[in-house]
Write a protein that holds these residues in place. Structure first.
Motif, PDB file in Angstrom:
ATOM      1  N   THR A 162      -9.398  -5.512  -5.347  1.00  0.00           N
ATOM      2  CA  THR A 162      -9.133  -4.050  -5.175  1.00  0.00           C
ATOM      3  C   THR A 162      -7.403  -3.960  -5.729  1.00  0.00           C
ATOM      4  O   THR A 162      -7.239  -3.051  -6.371  1.00  0.00           O
ATOM      5  N   SER A 199      -9.973  -7.604  -1.331  1.00  0.00           N
ATOM      6  CA  SER A 199      -8.557  -7.135  -1.361  1.00  0.00           C
ATOM      7  C   SER A 199      -8.107  -7.692  -2.911  1.00  0.00           C
ATOM      8  O   SER A 199      -7.324  -6.932  -3.393  1.00  0.00           O
ATOM      9  N   ASP A 225       0.621   4.070  -2.744  1.00  0.00           N
ATOM     10  CA  ASP A 225       0.071   5.506  -2.267  1.00  0.00           C
ATOM     11  C   ASP A 225       1.219   6.508  -2.915  1.00  0.00           C
ATOM     12  O   ASP A 225       0.890   7.568  -3.612  1.00  0.00           O
ATOM     13  N   PRO A 265       0.857  -1.161  -0.087  1.00  0.00           N
ATOM     14  CA  PRO A 265      -0.112   0.128   0.041  1.00  0.00           C
ATOM     15  C   PRO A 265       1.086   1.023  -0.151  1.00  0.00           C
ATOM     16  O   PRO A 265       0.288   2.171  -0.805  1.00  0.00           O
ATOM     17  N   LYS A 278      -9.091   5.701  -6.071  1.00  0.00           N
ATOM     18  CA  LYS A 278      -9.264   6.129  -4.483  1.00  0.00           C
ATOM     19  C   LYS A 278     -10.582   5.412  -3.984  1.00  0.00           C
ATOM     20  O   LYS A 278     -10.708   4.970  -2.788  1.00  0.00           O
ATOM     21  N   LYS A 337     -12.678  -0.563  -0.158  1.00  0.00           N
ATOM     22  CA  LYS A 337     -11.858  -1.811   0.548  1.00  0.00           C
ATOM     23  C   LYS A 337     -11.807  -1.275   2.195  1.00  0.00           C
ATOM     24  O   LYS A 337     -11.891  -2.490   2.745  1.00  0.00           O
ATOM     25  N   LYS A 338     -11.576  -0.525   2.377  1.00  0.00           N
ATOM     26  CA  LYS A 338     -11.442   0.217   3.849  1.00  0.00           C
ATOM     27  C   LYS A 338     -12.707  -0.213   4.837  1.00  0.00           C
ATOM     28  O   LYS A 338     -12.791  -0.820   5.782  1.00  0.00           O
ATOM     29  N   GLN A 384     -10.272   1.935  -3.252  1.00  0.00           N
ATOM     30  CA  GLN A 384      -9.498   1.945  -2.003  1.00  0.00           C
ATOM     31  C   GLN A 384     -10.523   2.083  -0.752  1.00  0.00           C
ATOM     32  O   GLN A 384     -10.277   1.173   0.141  1.00  0.00           O
ATOM     33  N   SER A 397      -6.171  -1.867  -8.724  1.00  0.00           N
ATOM     34  CA  SER A 397      -4.893  -0.934  -8.273  1.00  0.00           C
ATOM     35  C   SER A 397      -3.773  -1.319  -9.417  1.00  0.00           C
ATOM     36  O   SER A 397      -3.058  -0.541 -10.007  1.00  0.00           O
TER      37      SER A 397
END
Lengths: 511, 511
Positions: free
Chosen positions: A459, A456, A313, A309, A429, A435-436, A432, A463
């Protein structure tokens, strides 16, 4: 629906001893059930054999006159077609009830569906519905035809789209004015010829526009190159048409360089379809494509490695900053290119021609001054100088299409892609964030670890797609900008060299 | 007047046994009679010898402080000096009573004087007074010092001023700001150095202006090159001073090429006088020059051949038409030169620098895009291109002083001379008309054939002067325009070659 006919686009080998039906590209099937689920349809081939096949492997087959002929032929060159609701979103068309293969997983998958689609629907609806509800939480297996698969690889240069194995070019040429309805409606058709098939097709701006809409709709994380702006006035002027041709060429070039776009079925259809009937069928198929928007991530095969991550980022932040910095600069240079193009063709040309006229008029006035041969040669010299500057004026008019205009076209595309990037990054975003949310749900034990793991992984696939796209975006644009700059400078050098030569010739004529 | 001191400018050998006094250039004489007439004065030398000498051979000698110091030093850079009534027109200074030599002709000459100055004065006054009363009808013999003589010759190329036997150049250089009255008044002094004497003098614009007035006054049939326009604002700006220096140089060059102007005493005084006191004396002498205006024709030695009126008329008509045609064309090209000078220094420069900025800003924005080395080299390329166009902008600012400005300066002088030509032709025409009046008088027996013949000869001398001047005007301007055009084109070639090279360098930096 019972009598719907479809045509196989790809070969599919059914597993022997199963309910699956082997099909061969091109054969016509009659669909008997489209509610099998999980991307499967049931149909009967022309030998009377019935079985299951992946719905994505076939396309609608029409043998009657297309009923929306009028709509399509309407003169809306430059304006977008009426919005099309992709049929893929139509529950009648894309049934997702579990297939035989997935029945054994149904105990695991049901709770997710429940947690999202029933209990927690309202709570998550905003995020969930806006991004990838159909993908991140879609545990159903999808049949992805081999040609539709998009692969992402990891190399020493980072995460990349699987490169194009057989690069090809595609020429947009010979724009010609055509008319229909006995000349009442006229339009420009551009000849499009890909080097790999060498098939010549003719496409209008509205076709390009339709293609553009499909690509944007289908690839949420790919900044699709923009089309030239609509221009309703003066659109049949030769100069405008020639320029639009160049702009469409730049658009096509940009598509072709993209490992995903260049392989997309809608583009291939656009570029190769010569048959009117097939064109219409392909058009409708593209519009009800199953794998558009977030569903397209189903077609991606990404490395198994879990993405770090922090690295992600950092990449995303760098990209966001880059996009922010470049946005204004690209616009400034593009505006300069447009401005210079206009100035070369207008005021600069006029200035040189005014200079030419001043010399020429002086030459005319010096003629017959009574000083005999001296004045004769002076008159000639002045007229030659006059002609020279007049020619240089004309050169200024001709020049921009060799330097400033192509540079401007490249920048216009670059600018369009740059301006799509914030949406791309934002879309990512949101994934993401979802996912959180899921991590929170798992923490609250509203989601199983296996489900979270699945989210995940998906996701990460999103990504991976972003990283591959950022990578392509950087390197392709760097190369493209370099290439354009080189061409620009070469043309500028050539331009000033020619001016120098012209002036030298005028100077020599004075000896 | 009795105690007036004069200094001999030239040697004069008095005829032995006559009342004439031999004088040596430089010696100081005391004038005892200035009313001897016919250009003779009586004076006493420092040895106490008294005798007659030609007044034209001496100049006023001052040993007291010049009383008009203040007037001269007044700060009127660029504005003309207060009008000076040439003392030559003062009957006290230029007495024309018959000399000993002319006494025998007095019977013949008296009727003419009478016919014009008494009986017919009113009838002829307009023409007679405006043109050449002092010359066409002036039968008195004038002593013309050898150096003041102007010769006209006939060659295969037509009637010409006797060419300059020892051509020289004269450099206007090193303008420097000087001040007087403790810095309260400041002015620019230009260094003037003729190649034949190598004497360096410093002259201000007002000195040039004074010289210009004297030349215009003295030579009625010679279009004296114009001075640069007065400019009251910004006249101490470096750029303005540099340009004025070049304009004064062009003015001086034009004078020097002229067979008559280049030999004129006032110009020689201007160019060579270093002593303050001598300068003032020479200045006053020039202002009371006996041979200014039509009286200057006394100094001309022309071929004896009677001029064919048809040929003359044709030459004059051709010249008038030429002047008419060229006038507008010269103005157009000159305005273009001024306009291009301004545009190069302003808008063109800015345009290129704007282009430079756009590339440079794009380069800056591309920096650190995360694409590593590709972007690094692209950034450098873009910055190099930015610098290149910025430099090309600066080149546009610097360029006009090499091409458009000198061309404009040449044209400004040409235009000034062209615009003097109608007056020159008109002046000549009036002489022709007066001759016709005399022919009528002769027909009416109010003028003797001998008198008419004398008038005709003098009219021919005036016409010879015009023909010689037209010839010089054509050929000198043709050569000068050619030379200027060549320089202009050479500089333009060089300019565009440099631009090409700069762009090539930028292009090479991309490899």
């Amino acid at each position: 629906m019972a009598s719907q006919k479809v045509q196989a686009m790809y070969d599919f080998s059914g597993e022997p001893g199963s309910a699956e039906l082997s099909i061969v590209a091109g054969e016509i099937l009659t669909v008997t059930r489209s509610d099998v689920g999980e991307g499967w349809w049931e149909g009967t081939n022309q030998n009377g054999e019935t079985g299951l096949f992946p719905a994505a492997y076939v396309q609608a087959y029409e043998d009657q006159q297309d009923y929306w002929d009028d709509e399509w032929d309407e003169e809306w060159e430059g304006s977008p077609p009426p919005p099309v609701t992709p049929m893929a979103k139509d529950p009648l068309m894309i049934p997702t009830i579990p297939s035989q293969n997935d029945v054994k997983n149904s105990e695991e998958s049901l709770p997710i569906s429940e947690s999202f689609s029933r209990k927690n629907f309202n709570r998550y609806s905003t995020i969930v519905k806006s991004v990838g509800e159909g993908y991140l939480l879609d545990e159903a297996k999808r049949f992805v035809p081999e040609p539709a698969k998009i692969r992402i690889i990891e190399t020493e240069h980072g995460v990349m789209w699987n490169p194009i194995d057989e690069p090809y070019s595609c020429v947009v040429a010979q724009p010609k004015k055509e008319s229909k309805l006995k000349g009442f409606k006229s339009f420009i058709a551009y000849q499009v010829t890909p080097s790999n098939t060498n098939i010549q097709v003719y496409r209008r701006y509205k076709h390009f526009d339709w293609l553009h809409e499909r690509l944007k709709e289908k690839y949420t994380l790919i900044p699709v190159p923009p089309l030239p702006d609509k221009q309703m006035t003066g659109r049949y002027e030769e100069q405008f048409i020639e320029h639009r041709k160049n702009q469409l060429q730049a658009f096509v070039d940009c598509l072709i360089r993209h490992p995903v776009l260049s392989r997309s079925s809608v583009w291939n259809h656009f570029m190769n379809c010569t048959d009117d009937k097939k064109w219409k069928i392909g058009k409708r198929n593209a519009e009800k494509d199953e794998f558009i928007g977030d569903m397209n991530f189903h077609t991606i095969e990404a490395p198994e490695r879990v993405i770090n991550p922090c690295t992600l980022d950092q990449e995303v932040t760098t990209c966001a900053r880059f996009v922010h910095n470049v946005d204004g600069a690209v616009k400034f240079l593009m505006d300069t290119a447009i401005d210079q193009t206009k100035k070369h063709m207008g005021p600069y040309k006029k200035e040189f021609q005014k200079v030419g006229q001043a010399f020429y008029a002086f030459g005319n006035a010096m003629h017959n001054d009574g000083a005999g041969t001296t004045s004769e040669s002076l008159t000639n010299a002045l007229r030659t100088i006059g002609d020279t500057y007049n020619d240089i004026g004309r050169m200024h008019e001709e020049q921009p299409k060799l330097d400033w205009e192509p540079l401007g076209d490249m920048l216009q595309i670059y600018k369009g892609m740059i301006s799509s990037m914030p949406d791309v990054l934002n879309h990512h975003k949101k994934t993401q964030m979802k996912k959180k949310e899921c991590e929170k749900l798992a923490f609250e034990q509203k989601m199983t670890p296996a489900q979270l793991e699945s989210v995940s992984r998906r996701t990460d696939i999103v990504s991976y797609a972003l990283l591959a796209e950022i990578n392509h975006f950087y390197s392709d644009n760097s190369l493209e900008v370099s290439k354009s700059l080189k061409n620009f400078l070469q043309q500028q050098v050539e331009f000033y060299r020619k001016i120098t030569e012209k002036l030298e010739t005028a100077l020599q004529s004075m000896d």
